[in-house]
Design a protein around this motif. Structure first.
Motif, PDB file in Angstrom:
ATOM      1  N   LEU A 143     -29.059 -38.465  41.450  1.00 15.35           N
ATOM      2  CA  LEU A 143     -29.095 -39.065  42.780  1.00 15.35           C
ATOM      3  C   LEU A 143     -29.543 -40.523  42.719  1.00 15.35           C
ATOM      4  N   ALA A 144     -30.485 -40.823  41.843  1.00  9.25           N
ATOM      5  CA  ALA A 144     -30.955 -42.206  41.708  1.00  9.25           C
ATOM      6  C   ALA A 144     -29.865 -43.123  41.167  1.00  9.25           C
ATOM      7  N   ALA A 145     -28.972 -42.569  40.364  1.00 17.54           N
ATOM      8  CA  ALA A 145     -27.891 -43.358  39.774  1.00 17.54           C
ATOM      9  C   ALA A 145     -26.714 -43.530  40.731  1.00 17.54           C
ATOM     10  N   ALA A 146     -26.719 -42.805  41.842  1.00 17.03           N
ATOM     11  CA  ALA A 146     -25.608 -42.890  42.795  1.00 17.03           C
ATOM     12  C   ALA A 146     -25.546 -44.291  43.406  1.00 17.03           C
ATOM     13  N   THR A 147     -24.329 -44.757  43.581  1.00 13.89           N
ATOM     14  CA  THR A 147     -24.080 -46.066  44.170  1.00 13.89           C
ATOM     15  C   THR A 147     -23.271 -45.877  45.452  1.00 13.89           C
ATOM     16  N   ASP A 148     -22.934 -46.981  46.090  1.00 16.24           N
ATOM     17  CA  ASP A 148     -22.048 -46.893  47.256  1.00 16.24           C
ATOM     18  C   ASP A 148     -20.729 -46.234  46.869  1.00 16.24           C
ATOM     19  N   PHE A 149     -20.300 -46.483  45.653  1.00 15.80           N
ATOM     20  CA  PHE A 149     -19.028 -45.927  45.174  1.00 15.80           C
ATOM     21  C   PHE A 149     -19.146 -44.444  44.835  1.00 15.80           C
ATOM     22  N   THR A 150     -20.251 -44.016  44.220  1.00 17.44           N
ATOM     23  CA  THR A 150     -20.376 -42.639  43.723  1.00 17.44           C
ATOM     24  C   THR A 150     -21.195 -41.714  44.619  1.00 17.44           C
ATOM     25  N   GLY A 151     -21.828 -42.257  45.633  1.00 19.51           N
ATOM     26  CA  GLY A 151     -22.695 -41.451  46.489  1.00 19.51           C
ATOM     27  C   GLY A 151     -21.979 -40.301  47.179  1.00 19.51           C
ATOM     28  N   GLU A 152     -20.776 -40.546  47.646  1.00 16.33           N
ATOM     29  CA  GLU A 152     -20.054 -39.493  48.364  1.00 16.33           C
ATOM     30  C   GLU A 152     -19.686 -38.324  47.466  1.00 16.33           C
ATOM     31  N   ILE A 153     -19.385 -38.576  46.183  1.00 17.34           N
ATOM     32  CA  ILE A 153     -19.061 -37.468  45.290  1.00 17.34           C
ATOM     33  C   ILE A 153     -20.312 -36.636  45.015  1.00 17.34           C
ATOM     34  N   GLN A 154     -21.478 -37.272  44.967  1.00 17.42           N
ATOM     35  CA  GLN A 154     -22.725 -36.520  44.804  1.00 17.42           C
ATOM     36  C   GLN A 154     -22.944 -35.583  45.997  1.00 17.42           C
ATOM     37  N   GLU A 155     -22.711 -36.080  47.194  1.00 18.11           N
ATOM     38  CA  GLU A 155     -22.840 -35.249  48.402  1.00 18.11           C
ATOM     39  C   GLU A 155     -21.814 -34.119  48.391  1.00 18.11           C
ATOM     40  N   TYR A 156     -20.593 -34.436  48.017  1.00 12.54           N
ATOM     41  CA  TYR A 156     -19.511 -33.444  47.977  1.00 12.54           C
ATOM     42  C   TYR A 156     -19.837 -32.319  47.001  1.00 12.54           C
ATOM     43  N   VAL A 157     -20.270 -32.690  45.789  1.00 12.92           N
ATOM     44  CA  VAL A 157     -20.603 -31.696  44.771  1.00 12.92           C
ATOM     45  C   VAL A 157     -21.787 -30.848  45.229  1.00 12.92           C
ATOM     46  N   THR A 158     -22.797 -31.487  45.791  1.00 13.25           N
ATOM     47  CA  THR A 158     -23.974 -30.748  46.242  1.00 13.25           C
ATOM     48  C   THR A 158     -23.598 -29.759  47.336  1.00 13.25           C
ATOM     49  N   ARG A 159     -22.835 -30.195  48.299  1.00 15.25           N
ATOM     50  CA  ARG A 159     -22.467 -29.342  49.426  1.00 15.25           C
ATOM     51  C   ARG A 159     -21.481 -28.250  49.017  1.00 15.25           C
ATOM     52  N   ASN A 160     -20.396 -28.621  48.365  1.00 12.16           N
ATOM     53  CA  ASN A 160     -19.297 -27.674  48.156  1.00 12.16           C
ATOM     54  C   ASN A 160     -19.424 -26.837  46.891  1.00 12.16           C
ATOM     55  N   CYS A 161     -19.870 -27.449  45.802  1.00 12.03           N
ATOM     56  CA  CYS A 161     -20.043 -26.687  44.565  1.00 12.03           C
ATOM     57  C   CYS A 161     -21.348 -25.902  44.618  1.00 12.03           C
ATOM     58  N   TRP A 162     -22.467 -26.629  44.758  1.00 12.17           N
ATOM     59  CA  TRP A 162     -23.775 -25.975  44.699  1.00 12.17           C
ATOM     60  C   TRP A 162     -24.120 -25.221  45.971  1.00 12.17           C
ATOM     61  N   GLY A 163     -23.734 -25.741  47.127  1.00 12.09           N
ATOM     62  CA  GLY A 163     -24.058 -25.075  48.388  1.00 12.09           C
ATOM     63  C   GLY A 163     -23.164 -23.905  48.712  1.00 12.09           C
ATOM     64  N   ASP A 164     -21.899 -24.009  48.350  1.00  6.29           N
ATOM     65  CA  ASP A 164     -20.933 -22.957  48.680  1.00  6.29           C
ATOM     66  C   ASP A 164     -20.629 -22.080  47.469  1.00  6.29           C
ATOM     67  N   VAL A 165     -19.937 -22.610  46.486  1.00  4.68           N
ATOM     68  CA  VAL A 165     -19.448 -21.793  45.362  1.00  4.68           C
ATOM     69  C   VAL A 165     -20.587 -21.091  44.629  1.00  4.68           C
ATOM     70  N   TRP A 166     -21.647 -21.810  44.292  1.00  3.84           N
ATOM     71  CA  TRP A 166     -22.743 -21.211  43.524  1.00  3.84           C
ATOM     72  C   TRP A 166     -23.521 -20.176  44.336  1.00  3.84           C
ATOM     73  N   ASN A 167     -23.332 -20.131  45.646  1.00  2.00           N
ATOM     74  CA  ASN A 167     -24.047 -19.165  46.483  1.00  2.00           C
ATOM     75  C   ASN A 167     -23.150 -18.054  47.019  1.00  2.00           C
ATOM     76  N   ARG A 168     -21.930 -17.987  46.527  1.00  2.00           N
ATOM     77  CA  ARG A 168     -21.046 -16.905  46.944  1.00  2.00           C
ATOM     78  C   ARG A 168     -21.524 -15.592  46.333  1.00  2.00           C
ATOM     79  N   PRO A 169     -21.291 -14.487  47.043  1.00  2.00           N
ATOM     80  CA  PRO A 169     -21.622 -13.188  46.455  1.00  2.00           C
ATOM     81  C   PRO A 169     -20.578 -12.818  45.398  1.00  2.00           C
ATOM     82  N   GLY A 170     -20.902 -11.883  44.555  1.00  2.00           N
ATOM     83  CA  GLY A 170     -19.913 -11.387  43.603  1.00  2.00           C
ATOM     84  C   GLY A 170     -20.213 -11.713  42.163  1.00  2.00           C
ATOM     85  N   LEU A 171     -20.882 -12.840  41.903  1.00  2.18           N
ATOM     86  CA  LEU A 171     -21.283 -13.205  40.545  1.00  2.18           C
ATOM     87  C   LEU A 171     -22.742 -13.640  40.576  1.00  2.18           C
ATOM     88  N   THR A 172     -23.454 -13.320  39.519  1.00  2.00           N
ATOM     89  CA  THR A 172     -24.824 -13.790  39.391  1.00  2.00           C
ATOM     90  C   THR A 172     -24.821 -15.237  38.905  1.00  2.00           C
TER      91      THR A 172
END
Length: 126
Positions: free
Chosen positions: A26-55
Motif C-alpha cells: 500500500l505504501a508503494a502505491a502511486t496514483d497510477f497503481t492505487g486503483e489496482i491495489q483497491e481492486y485486488v483487495t476488494r475483489n480477490c481478497w474480499g470476494d474470492v478468498w472469502n467464498r465458501p467451498g475451499l479452505t
C-alpha cells in the motif's frame, strides 16, 4: 474508497500475507497503481478468498500451483509465505511442486522449488 467488501478483503489479505507485506504494498502505491491495489483487495481478497467451498489452505495450494506454472516468481514467493501462514506444511508445498513438474514442466518446478526454499529458509531463520 472503502466499503464492507474492501474492509473484509483487507482483513483477509493481512491475515494471509501479513501486515508488513500489505503495508509495503500500500505504501508503494502511486496514483497510477492505487486503483489496482483497491481492486485486488476488494475483489480477490474480499470476494474470492472469502467464498465458501475451499479452505484458505486449499486456496493457497492452488495459488502456488498456478503461480509456479505461470512462472510468476514474485507472487509465488508472496504466496509461499501466505501458504505457511495458512497452515500449509513444507511437505504439502513440495507435493504441489512435484505435480507442477509433471503438468507444467521441469523448468517451472525447478524454479518454484528454488524460490520456495528461499522463502521457507528465510522464515525458519527469522
Amino acid at each position: 474508497m472503502t466499503d464492507d467488501l474492501y474492509e473484509r478483503g483487507m482483513a483477509t489479505r493481512r491475515a494471509v500475507l501479513g501486515d508488513a507485506h500489505v503495508d509495503a504494498s500500500l505504501a508503494a502505491a502511486t496514483d497510477f497503481t492505487g486503483e489496482i491495489q483497491e481492486y485486488v483487495t476488494r475483489n480477490c481478497w474480499g470476494d474470492v478468498w472469502n467464498r465458501p467451498g475451499l479452505t484458505r489452505q486449499e486456496r493457497s495450494l492452488i495459488n502456488l500451483a498456478m503461480m509456479a506454472s505461470l512462472n510468476r516468481g514474485h507472487e509465488f514467493k508472496v504466496h509461499v509465505r501466505g501458504a505457511v501462514n495458512n497452515g500449509v506444511t513444507r511437505d504439502q508445498i513440495k507435493e504441489v511442486l512435484m505435480q507442477v513438474g509433471f503438468y507444467a514442466g521441469g523448468p517451472a518446478a525447478l524454479e518454484a522449488f528454488r524460490l520456495a526454499a528461499e522463502v521457507l529458509d528465510a522464515m525458519e531463520t527469522a
